[in-house]
Design an enzyme around this catalytic site. Structure first.
Site, PDB file in Angstrom:
ATOM      1  N   ASP A   1       0.850  -1.186   0.000  1.00  0.00           N
ATOM      2  CA  ASP A   1       0.000   0.000   0.000  1.00  0.00           C
ATOM      3  C   ASP A   1       0.885   1.235   0.000  1.00  0.00           C
ATOM      4  O   ASP A   1       2.087   1.148  -0.298  1.00  0.00           O
ATOM      5  CB  ASP A   1      -0.899  -0.016   1.250  1.00  0.00           C
ATOM      6  CG  ASP A   1      -2.258   0.597   1.006  1.00  0.00           C
ATOM      7  OD1 ASP A   1      -2.321   1.812   0.770  1.00  0.00           O
ATOM      8  OD2 ASP A   1      -3.255  -0.148   1.039  1.00  0.00           O
TER       9      ASP A   1
ATOM     10  N   HIS B   1      -3.706   5.940   3.388  1.00  0.00           N
ATOM     11  CA  HIS B   1      -4.415   4.698   3.075  1.00  0.00           C
ATOM     12  C   HIS B   1      -3.793   3.486   3.758  1.00  0.00           C
ATOM     13  O   HIS B   1      -4.489   2.655   4.352  1.00  0.00           O
ATOM     14  CB  HIS B   1      -4.422   4.516   1.550  1.00  0.00           C
ATOM     15  CG  HIS B   1      -5.402   3.534   1.034  1.00  0.00           C
ATOM     16  ND1 HIS B   1      -5.101   2.198   0.862  1.00  0.00           N
ATOM     17  CD2 HIS B   1      -6.684   3.683   0.610  1.00  0.00           C
ATOM     18  CE1 HIS B   1      -6.152   1.577   0.356  1.00  0.00           C
ATOM     19  NE2 HIS B   1      -7.125   2.448   0.194  1.00  0.00           N
TER      20      HIS B   1
ATOM     21  N   ASN C   1     -14.073  -0.688  -6.377  1.00  0.00           N
ATOM     22  CA  ASN C   1     -15.168   0.253  -6.101  1.00  0.00           C
ATOM     23  C   ASN C   1     -15.827   0.722  -7.392  1.00  0.00           C
ATOM     24  O   ASN C   1     -16.190   1.885  -7.542  1.00  0.00           O
ATOM     25  CB  ASN C   1     -14.629   1.471  -5.344  1.00  0.00           C
ATOM     26  CG  ASN C   1     -14.012   1.113  -4.020  1.00  0.00           C
ATOM     27  OD1 ASN C   1     -14.464   0.189  -3.343  1.00  0.00           O
ATOM     28  ND2 ASN C   1     -12.964   1.823  -3.632  1.00  0.00           N
TER      29      ASN C   1
ATOM     30  N   SER D   1     -11.366  -1.173  -0.009  1.00  0.00           N
ATOM     31  CA  SER D   1     -10.000  -1.135   0.514  1.00  0.00           C
ATOM     32  C   SER D   1      -9.952  -1.568   1.963  1.00  0.00           C
ATOM     33  O   SER D   1      -8.901  -2.013   2.447  1.00  0.00           O
ATOM     34  CB  SER D   1      -9.428   0.280   0.402  1.00  0.00           C
ATOM     35  OG  SER D   1      -9.063   0.594  -0.908  1.00  0.00           O
TER      36      SER D   1
END
Length: 695
Positions: free
Chosen positions: A172, A216, A311, A376
């Protein structure tokens, strides 16, 4: 290169075995030269490093030979999966078809830049009291995601399933290892594959990582491993440890993903350094190449790979979630309904909370906590529950972990209250049910299977490796179009050896569907492609290194690796072949020499308005990114074109021109790569030339 086409243009002046906990392997990325930072190019939806190729190779000699032919430079290698990053002078996408046919290479791809999945809208909610029930408080702040009606985490912890002894890698943006909720469970290592640098000092890592755009990874990590210490929040696997692996530096914007090679390097490093779970809360990868090889490598070493569904709001395949063997996670809201943005599809495994989840905010962005939404965050909850399984049963295989999660999920959640549906998979994850099932590791389901399908093209001329064939494994009993059908379906593309690999899939009997090479690359007609339908048995316990094997002999036209051009020799104006107005040539080839130019001549009167079209990859198929020149009677280049259309239509070429004086004019066809001074000798470089008078 012929001097009459040397640029600038004038008078004829015309790119491992299971990594045991605590066991370390050497760094997987072997840098050879300074890291590149060249320009990013784009073709359609594909973004890639313009001067970087990723080559899958058989052995060092094959790699050295290919790099020498390409005139490239090896930047780094990942020896475990035999992948190399090669810097080239020309455009990598334009060099790919040629490199794909080089002896000793399994694949050749431009180094794609992952752009990440579309973000879900951030929740506007603050952290003010929200009338949470008492069973939603585990540390200091309320977490509905862990309560008995959702992940049911405390029931698992009370049964001893906390993830203790399990290491989870978070691929990430940089996770904040100094955050109070994360510092106790940081494993003491963080890795940046682009720099090939391992960090073991928290301050050094934070100083290198902090950014107003990097949050994130911290959110994701806290879903999994936030400490159970009575402060802040707690992760679903509070006994596990985590390692950040940077695939998105997020230094100047939220979406700065590294290219596919470095994502693969990060996954291999994490596997080699003991990670049993890889969390991937990102999307935008491809169906084969270095990332797939890296994930297959991880699974072959007993490491589960978890990915968010995406998404997109749509039912569709997204990668890496759709790769065989990957545990794909969808998102639920607080009422255990699929959130509208969560991508759906047959490859979904299960779902977890992904809306308004309480997560840790990086200290460099003010610290504390935020309410966040997206698949996520359902993905790391899934990765955390996978860590609970490994903590109880370290010898479990990735497929067994997936099936434990699916078999214990709340199947009443979703559009099919009886079990599987394409919206939520097997239902809502329930850690408490995992604990009930795994009172003993003898309760683990059967191991998964590993399959290799080898394709050969066969006809009266013999056999040929089935390069670039499409392979589908479809479980028997498949009900096409049924949204509640859990029958497995896996897709892959063969490499240059004709092999398609399927890691950690469901055991059972499959219908096998194979179609020959993609006509978009090779050209030709549908009848040439050929199809095969058969069956295979995927055996529980077969491994990546000893897979179930299926050989397919596909009755299909060969990929002609030595085509005959009906117009050769026509490599100079003196040898030019005639073409008349209203004529379209037979199929010809830019092939047979490193720098092939095909000349055609026509007679024109003053004032003729002409239109010359090269039908190549864009309209005919094949690999030719064409380049077209119009040359006057005096040998001067009058016009030239690479890609037709304004804005660009495709990579074919087109020239419109009003002839100033009567005489003999020439059209010269070549490839873009050759026009730039490079070599391009690809047997799929097919084209037709069309000439018309338009007045």
């Amino acid at each position: 290169m012929p001097k009459h086409f040397a640029k600038p243009l004038g008078v004829f002046a015309l790119t491992a075995l299971l990594a045991a906990c605590g066991q370390q392997r050497p760094s997987s990325v072997v840098p050879v030269a300074a890291q590149p930072s060249g320009p990013v190019a784009q073709s359609g939806k594909l973004k890639y490093m313009q001067h970087e190729l990723v080559l899958g190779y058989h052995d060092q000699a094959s790699l050295n030979r290919a790099v020498g032919i390409l005139g490239g430079q090896v930047i780094a290698t990942i020896p475990e999966i035999k992948a190399a990053l090669v810097r080239v002078d020309g455009d990598a996408l334009k060099l790919t078809p040629r490199a794909m046919r080089m002896e000793g290479l399994r694949y050749a791809l431009p180094n794609a830049v992952v752009t990440g999945e579309d973000p879900a809208p951030l929740s506007p909610a603050g952290l003010s009291p929200q009338a949470n029930s008492a069973d939603q408080f585990f540390d200091e702040l309320p977490q509905y995601a862990l309560d008995p009606r959702h992940l049911n985490a405390k029931a698992a912890w009370d049964a001893g399933l906390t993830g203790r002894g399990v290491l989870v890698a978070v691929l990430d943006d940089p996770g904040d290892v100094s955050h109070p909720d994360l510092a106790p469970n940081w494993a003491g290592k963080a890795y940046n594959p682009f720099l090939n640098k391992v960090y073991t000092d928290a301050k050094e890592w934070v100083d290198a990582s902090k950014s107003n755009f990097a949050s994130h990874g911290t959110f994701v990590a806290s879903s999994i491993v936030a400490a159970d210490d009575g402060k802040g929040i707690v992760g679903v696997a509070p006994g596990a440890k985590f390692m950040p692996v940077v695939i998105n530096p997020a230094a100047k914007t939220e979406n700065e993903f590294y290219s596919s090679f470095y994502i693969a390097a990060g996954a291999v490093w994490a596997t080699n350094n003991g990670a049993r779970v890889l969390n991937n809360s990102w999307g935008g990868g491809t169906s084969f190449g270095a990332v797939k090889d890296a994930f297959d490598y991880a699974m072959s070493n007993g490491t589960a790979v978890v990915a968010s569904m995406g998404n997109s709001y749509h039912d569709e395949f997204q990668y890496p979630a759709a790769l065989p063997g990957v545990i794909a996670s969808g998102a639920l809201d607080g009422s255990n309904r699929k959130v509208t943005f969560s991508t759906t599809g047959r490859h979904i495994s299960s779902s977890a909370p992904g809306q308004d989840t309480m997560l840790a905010n990086p200290t460099w962005m003010g610290g504390g906590h935020r309410l966040i939404s997206g698949t996520s965050f359902s993905s790391p909850y899934t990765a955390g529950v996978a860590a609970l399984v490994y903590g109880k049963c370290p010898a479990a295989t990735p497929y067994q972990v997936r099936r434990v999660l699916e078999m214990t999920a709340n199947g009443s959640i979703g559009s099919n209250p009886g079990g599987f549906d394409r919206d939520t998979g097997w239902g809502a994850l329930n850690a408490g049910n995992v604990a009930k099932m795994l009172t003993s590791c003898d309760a683990l389901p059967a191991k998964g299977a590993n399959v290799q399908v080898n394709v050969s093209y066969v006809n009266g001329s013999g056999t040929q490796p089935g390069i670039l064939a499409d392979v589908m494994l479809r479980g028997q009993g498949f009900r096409a179009g049924a949204t509640d059908d859990p029958t497995p379906l896996y897709l892959s593309t063969t490499d240059a050896d004709g092999n398609a690999n399927f890691a950690e899939i469901a055991p059972g009997t499959y219908d096998v569907y194979v179609a020959g090479a993609d006509l978009g690359l090779t050209g030709g007609v549908t009848e040439d492609r050929g199809t095969f339908v058969g069956t295979l048995t995927a055996t529980s316990g077969s491994t990546y290194y000893s897979p179930d094997h299926k050989r397919v002999l596909l009755n299909a036209a060969f990929l002609d690796l030595n085509p005959v051009d009906p117009y050769e020799p026509n490599d100079s104006p003196a040898d030019a072949k005639p073409i008349a107005y209203g004529e379209t040539t037979q199929t010809a080839y830019i092939y047979g020499q490193p720098q092939d130019f095909d000349f055609f001549k026509f007679t024109a009167a003053a004032g003729d308005q002409i239109k010359a079209d090269v039908l190549a990859a864009g309209q005919l198929g094949g690999a030719l990114d064409s380049f077209l020149y119009l040359i006057g009677p005096d040998g001067k280049v009058l016009a030239q074109n690479d890609d037709r259309g304004t804005p660009r239509i495709d990579s074919d070429s087109e020239i419109t021109y009003t002839v100033p004086a009567a005489g003999t004019y020439y059209l010269a066809v070549t490839s873009y790569t050759i026009s730039e001074g490079g070599d391009d000798n690809n047997p799929f470089n097919k084209y037709q030339l069309k000439l018309n008078k338009t007045n």
